[in-house]
Design an enzyme around this catalytic site. Structure first.
Site, short mmCIF file in Angstrom:
data_model
loop_
_atom_site.label_atom_id
_atom_site.label_comp_id
_atom_site.label_asym_id
_atom_site.label_seq_id
_atom_site.Cartn_x
_atom_site.Cartn_y
_atom_site.Cartn_z
N GLY A 36 0.82 -1.21 0.00
CA GLY A 36 0.00 0.00 0.00
C GLY A 36 0.86 1.27 0.00
CG ASN A 75 0.55 -11.24 0.09
OD1 ASN A 75 0.65 -11.83 1.15
ND2 ASN A 75 1.27 -10.18 -0.18
CE1 TYR A 140 -6.03 -12.73 -3.99
CE2 TYR A 140 -7.03 -13.19 -6.12
CZ TYR A 140 -6.93 -12.40 -5.00
OH TYR A 140 -7.73 -11.30 -4.86
CG HIS A 188 -3.61 -5.99 -12.41
ND1 HIS A 188 -2.78 -5.78 -11.33
CD2 HIS A 188 -4.46 -6.96 -12.05
CE1 HIS A 188 -3.15 -6.59 -10.35
NE2 HIS A 188 -4.16 -7.32 -10.76
N1 UFG Z 1 -2.96 -9.78 -20.15
C1 UFG Z 1 -2.19 -9.67 -21.29
N2 UFG Z 1 -1.02 -9.00 -21.22
C2 UFG Z 1 -0.54 -8.44 -20.06
C3 UFG Z 1 -1.34 -8.56 -18.88
C4 UFG Z 1 -2.54 -9.23 -18.97
O1 UFG Z 1 -2.56 -10.18 -22.37
O2 UFG Z 1 0.55 -7.87 -20.06
C5 UFG Z 1 -4.23 -10.49 -20.22
C6 UFG Z 1 -4.34 -11.67 -19.27
O3 UFG Z 1 -3.80 -12.82 -19.86
C7 UFG Z 1 -5.85 -11.73 -19.02
C8 UFG Z 1 -6.30 -10.28 -19.15
O4 UFG Z 1 -5.26 -9.60 -19.82
O5 UFG Z 1 -6.44 -12.47 -20.03
C9 UFG Z 1 -6.51 -9.61 -17.79
O6 UFG Z 1 -5.35 -9.84 -17.00
P1 UFG Z 1 -5.09 -9.16 -15.57
O7 UFG Z 1 -3.76 -9.67 -15.11
O8 UFG Z 1 -5.29 -7.70 -15.69
O9 UFG Z 1 -6.27 -9.72 -14.69
P2 UFG Z 1 -6.68 -11.24 -14.39
O10 UFG Z 1 -7.96 -11.48 -15.14
O11 UFG Z 1 -5.61 -12.20 -14.61
O12 UFG Z 1 -6.85 -11.18 -12.82
C10 UFG Z 1 -7.88 -10.52 -12.18
C11 UFG Z 1 -7.41 -9.98 -10.85
C12 UFG Z 1 -7.00 -11.09 -9.94
C13 UFG Z 1 -8.13 -12.08 -9.82
C14 UFG Z 1 -8.58 -12.52 -11.17
C15 UFG Z 1 -9.81 -13.37 -11.05
O13 UFG Z 1 -6.34 -9.11 -11.04
O14 UFG Z 1 -6.71 -10.59 -8.66
O15 UFG Z 1 -8.92 -11.42 -11.97
O16 UFG Z 1 -9.88 -14.24 -12.08
F1 UFG Z 1 -7.71 -13.16 -9.13
#
Ligand code: UFG
Length: 328
Positions: A36, A75, A140, A188
């Site tokens: 944070g 986390n 997680y 993200h």
């Molecule tokens: N992605 C890319 N390139 C990047 C980053 C992400 O193509 O550089 C894609 C990922 O593969 C995914 C989408 O973008 O398909 C979203 O990815 P994020 O990492 O932004 O988010 P997630 O869907 O993986 O994760 C989110 C939350 C997590 C939670 C999850 C629940 O951040 O905390 O949703 O499924 F656990």
């Protein structure tokens, strides 16, 4: 109300603190500042400390007349959780148990808990309903699901009423442009795209274009962080008014592919953000879309920032004005 926000200096927590203050509530924040940022707090009374530390918990509950708790402290990196599951079980479950014990000692009966779509794992149905099967595919999600179960038994045994809110993809930033998303390292999608727009990265890598979706890239349900905040306050009010313990999904009920998100970001920023297709990221389900009908119906939740353009505009405003995030 006087509300304790655990993890209130984090990304979602800080928007919760802002929202509570804007709505006239008193806020106490407990955060160990591990991930944070002190500068993300627009007000409230900050205690720096860990949920594992009983002394600080007792101090917070003794020095303040807390009506209810909202708990974001955890986390939350899916990849890291696969590599180091014990860290996630120890911290995410252990610290919540400690918090619940302290609530019991001080006779606090209401908690809103930050849960996740990762509790579902690979979904059976789209949109996903709260009663669908939960089968997390990473530690997680497993740690959050475990806490949901612990909460159920604490309600039965001690009468602590809870609402667990399962967020889909939290994103965006406060419309005032002063608080936003700053993770280190950033994983993200939207912040990474905007860092590429700002020239802080050369390009964005799209993780896989061979999924069973319309354009082959993963589809997600993006929900604005201030809309998440409003749902928490509604959930708390419902509990205070005698509502039963419940679980709700929070999403916009609409999916966007990674390619679509990149296109909208190009439109919003006016910058031709470079994108390249890369290998799939382990553990990514093809499509995650929430049904939030239950939250809309029972909590009276009305997401305000439900267009992806608006979401990215708010994030862009934050990123443009905070090139290096918060002061480190
Ligand atoms: N992605 C890319 N390139 C990047 C980053 C992400 O193509 O550089 C894609 C990922 O593969 C995914 C989408 O973008 O398909 C979203 O990815 P994020 O990492 O932004 O988010 P997630 O869907 O993986 O994760 C989110 C939350 C997590 C939670 C999850 C629940 O951040 O905390 O949703 O499924 F656990």
């Amino acid at each position: 109300m006087n509300i304790l926000v655990c993890g209130g200096a984090g990304y979602i927590g800080s928007h919760m603190v802002a929202y509570l203050l804007e709505n006239g509530h008193d806020v106490v924040i407990l955060d160990n500042l591990q991930t944070g940022h002190k500068d993300s707090l627009l007000g409230g009374k900050l205690y720096i400390g860990d949920l594992k530390d009983n002394e600080i918990l007792d101090k917070v509950f003794t020095e303040n007349k807390i009506d209810a708790v909202i708990d974001f402290a955890a986390n939350s990196l899916v990849g890291e959780s696969v590599e180091n599951p014990l860290k996630y079980f120890d911290n995410n479950i252990g610290s919540t148990i400690n918090l619940l014990e302290a609530m019991n000692r001080h006779n606090i009966k209401y908690i809103v808990f930050s849960s996740t779509a990762a509790t579902y794992g690979e979904p059976e149905n789209i949109p996903i309903l709260e009663q669908d099967k939960t089968f997390p595919t990473n530690p997680y999600g497993e740690s959050k699901l475990a806490v949901e179960k612990i909460l159920k038994w604490c309600d039965k045994a001690y009468g602590i009423k809870y609402t667990a809110l399962r967020y889909f993809n939290a994103c965006g930033a406060h419309i005032n442009g002063n608080i936003g998303e700053d993770h280190e390292p950033e994983s993200h999608l939207i912040p990474i795209i905007l860092q590429a727009a700002l020239g802080k990265r050369e390009k964005i890598m799209i993780f896989g274009d061979d999924y069973n979706t319309e354009d082959g890239t993963c589809v997600r349900d993006y929900v604005h962080v201030s809309d998440l905040a409003s749902a928490h306050l509604l959930a708390l009010k419902r509990l205070k008014n005698g509502g039963e313990s419940k679980i709700y999904n929070l999403g916009n009920g609409k999916g966007f592919s990674v390619k679509e998100v990149v296109d909208v970001a190009r439109k919003v920023t006016g910058i031709n953000i470079k994108a390249e297709i890369a290998a799939r990221r382990a553990g990514d389900p093809a499509t995650l879309i929430a049904s939030s009908e239950k939250a809309i119906k029972e909590l009276g939740w009305e997401p305000k920032f439900n267009s992806l353009e608006t979401i990215i505009e708010t994030a862009w405003k934050w990123h443009k004005n905070h090139l290096n995030g918060y002061e480190k």
